[in-house]
Design an enzyme around this catalytic site. Structure first.
Site, short mmCIF file in Angstrom:
data_model
loop_
_atom_site.label_atom_id
_atom_site.label_comp_id
_atom_site.label_asym_id
_atom_site.label_seq_id
_atom_site.Cartn_x
_atom_site.Cartn_y
_atom_site.Cartn_z
N ALA A 90 0.85 -1.21 0.00
CA ALA A 90 0.00 0.00 0.00
C ALA A 90 0.88 1.24 0.00
CB ALA A 90 -0.90 0.00 1.23
N ILE A 92 0.95 5.73 -1.37
CA ILE A 92 0.33 6.88 -2.05
C ILE A 92 1.39 7.92 -2.39
CG2 ILE A 92 -1.94 6.66 -0.95
CD1 ILE A 92 -1.04 9.00 0.93
N TYR A 154 7.35 11.67 -0.41
CA TYR A 154 7.32 10.30 -0.96
C TYR A 154 8.73 9.68 -0.96
CZ TYR A 154 6.27 6.60 -4.42
OH TYR A 154 6.11 5.39 -5.08
P1 NAD Z 1 -2.23 2.00 -6.65
O1 NAD Z 1 -2.69 3.37 -6.28
O2 NAD Z 1 -2.87 1.31 -7.81
O3 NAD Z 1 -2.30 1.03 -5.41
C1 NAD Z 1 -2.03 1.46 -4.11
C2 NAD Z 1 -2.95 0.73 -3.15
O4 NAD Z 1 -2.73 1.21 -1.83
C3 NAD Z 1 -4.44 0.98 -3.48
O5 NAD Z 1 -5.11 -0.26 -3.53
C4 NAD Z 1 -4.93 1.79 -2.30
O6 NAD Z 1 -6.27 1.52 -1.96
C5 NAD Z 1 -3.99 1.33 -1.21
N1 NAD Z 1 -3.94 2.28 -0.09
C6 NAD Z 1 -3.78 3.62 -0.14
N2 NAD Z 1 -3.82 4.12 1.10
C7 NAD Z 1 -4.02 3.09 1.96
C8 NAD Z 1 -4.18 2.96 3.36
N3 NAD Z 1 -4.14 4.03 4.18
N4 NAD Z 1 -4.38 1.74 3.88
C9 NAD Z 1 -4.43 0.66 3.09
N5 NAD Z 1 -4.30 0.70 1.75
C10 NAD Z 1 -4.10 1.91 1.19
O7 NAD Z 1 -0.65 2.12 -6.88
P2 NAD Z 1 0.39 1.05 -7.46
O8 NAD Z 1 1.00 1.66 -8.65
O9 NAD Z 1 -0.18 -0.31 -7.54
O10 NAD Z 1 1.49 1.13 -6.31
C11 NAD Z 1 1.73 0.08 -5.38
C12 NAD Z 1 3.03 0.37 -4.63
O11 NAD Z 1 4.10 0.47 -5.56
C13 NAD Z 1 3.02 1.69 -3.86
O12 NAD Z 1 3.70 1.53 -2.63
C14 NAD Z 1 3.78 2.63 -4.77
O13 NAD Z 1 4.40 3.69 -4.08
C15 NAD Z 1 4.81 1.68 -5.38
N6 NAD Z 1 5.36 2.12 -6.65
C16 NAD Z 1 4.60 2.17 -7.78
C17 NAD Z 1 5.16 2.57 -8.98
C18 NAD Z 1 4.38 2.60 -10.25
O14 NAD Z 1 4.99 2.88 -11.30
N7 NAD Z 1 3.11 2.30 -10.27
C19 NAD Z 1 6.49 2.96 -9.01
C20 NAD Z 1 7.24 2.93 -7.84
C21 NAD Z 1 6.66 2.48 -6.67
#
Ligand code: NAD
Length: 247
Positions: A90, A92, A154
């Site tokens: 999880a 944001i 972040y």
């Molecule tokens: P996403 O927004 O699709 O998924 C994030 C999930 O976290 C969502 O399901 C949301 O409901 C949940 N969430 C948010 N706040 C929460 C809380 N307080 N309690 C419980 N759940 C909560 O994003 P994603 O792209 O799938 O990202 C997943 C992880 O990967 C994150 O930690 C993000 O920082 C990391 N990340 C993603 C990318 C990318 O390119 N997408 C790159 C680097 C890192």
């Protein structure tokens, strides 16, 4: 292949869904979490996995709520059994340059992305140590490795994950409990698709392999680090970023 129980937080998101599929393919009993209040979306998500032949459980969870995390882990253990694998996924963003960042923005991102690591790991760690097996994977980010304009909150959380992970890796090392982080680069998910097209084109131009990653690229890293056989890999970070940053 064992029927170990694997929890993925923020499972219904872009990367979480791919992780759940990869863990299920390894024979894990998958438990996903969704945000409280998003029950309908969670049911839809569960039904989507069912179509792929995956029976995942799903529970509401706010990872910023310490007592809620405790209650969630107790509920999973009561319903299904002890948690063997935890993927703290999880996360944001809430971006602003330093001069405009509000304390609320700072605190929100710290709580969701970093304090959540403590909130979740503390609930499962002792039990994993006592049972002599555990796999923890904390999802960081390329921007935690290199910093990013407008993301001091972040980037601080994602860099903080490294210190947290290496510390608990040392605490679990003799007990069969590994802890590692995965740092995705730019992956083709809704989070990245929010970036304006022009900016995204520039980002892609800066990725040596020439394209965005796919959620499955991250899911494969998680599957590797959570395998029973990965017992000699602990306290490390796996960068999965198409060569964009080589630490
Ligand atoms: P996403 O927004 O699709 O998924 C994030 C999930 O976290 C969502 O399901 C949301 O409901 C949940 N969430 C948010 N706040 C929460 C809380 N307080 N309690 C419980 N759940 C909560 O994003 P994603 O792209 O799938 O990202 C997943 C992880 O990967 C994150 O930690 C993000 O920082 C990391 N990340 C993603 C990318 C990318 O390119 N997408 C790159 C680097 C890192």
């Amino acid at each position: 292949m064992t029927n170990r129980i694997a929890v993925v937080t923020g499972a219904t998101g872009g990367l979480g869904t791919a992780m759940c599929k990869a863990l299920a393919a390894q024979g894990r009993a998958v438990v996903g979490t969704h945000l409280p209040g998003e029950e309908a979306q969670a049911k839809e998500w569960q039904a989507g996995l069912q179509q792929d032949g995956i029976e995942a459980s799903v529970y509401p969870l706010d990872v910023t709520d310490f007592d809620g995390c405790k209650a969630f882990v107790a509920a999973v253990e009561k319903d299904l059994g002890p948690i063997d694998i935890l993927v703290n996924n999880a996360g944001i963003t809430n971006d602003a340059p330093l001069k405009r960042m509000q304390p609320e923005q700072w605190n929100q991102v710290i709580n969701v992305n970093l304090t959540s690591m403590f909130n979740m790991c503390q609930q499962v760690f002792e039990n994993m140590c006592e049972r002599g097996f555990g796999r923890i994977v904390n999802i960081s980010s390329l921007n935690g490795e290199k910093g990013q304009f407008g993301q001091c909150n972040y980037a601080a959380t994602k860099a903080g994950i490294y210190g947290f992970t290496k510390s608990i890796a040392q605490e679990g090392a003799r007990k069969g409990v590994t802890a590692n982080s995965v740092s995705p680069g730019y992956i083709d998910t809704p989070m990245v698709r929010q970036v304006p097209e022009k900016v995204l084109n520039n980002i892609v131009a800066g990725i040596p392999v020439g394209h965005l990653g796919q959620p499955e690229d991250i899911a494969r890293a998680v599957a590797y680090l959570t395998a029973d056989e990965a017992s000699f890999v602990t306290g490390t970070n796996m960068s999965v970023n198409g060569g964009q940053y080589m630490a």
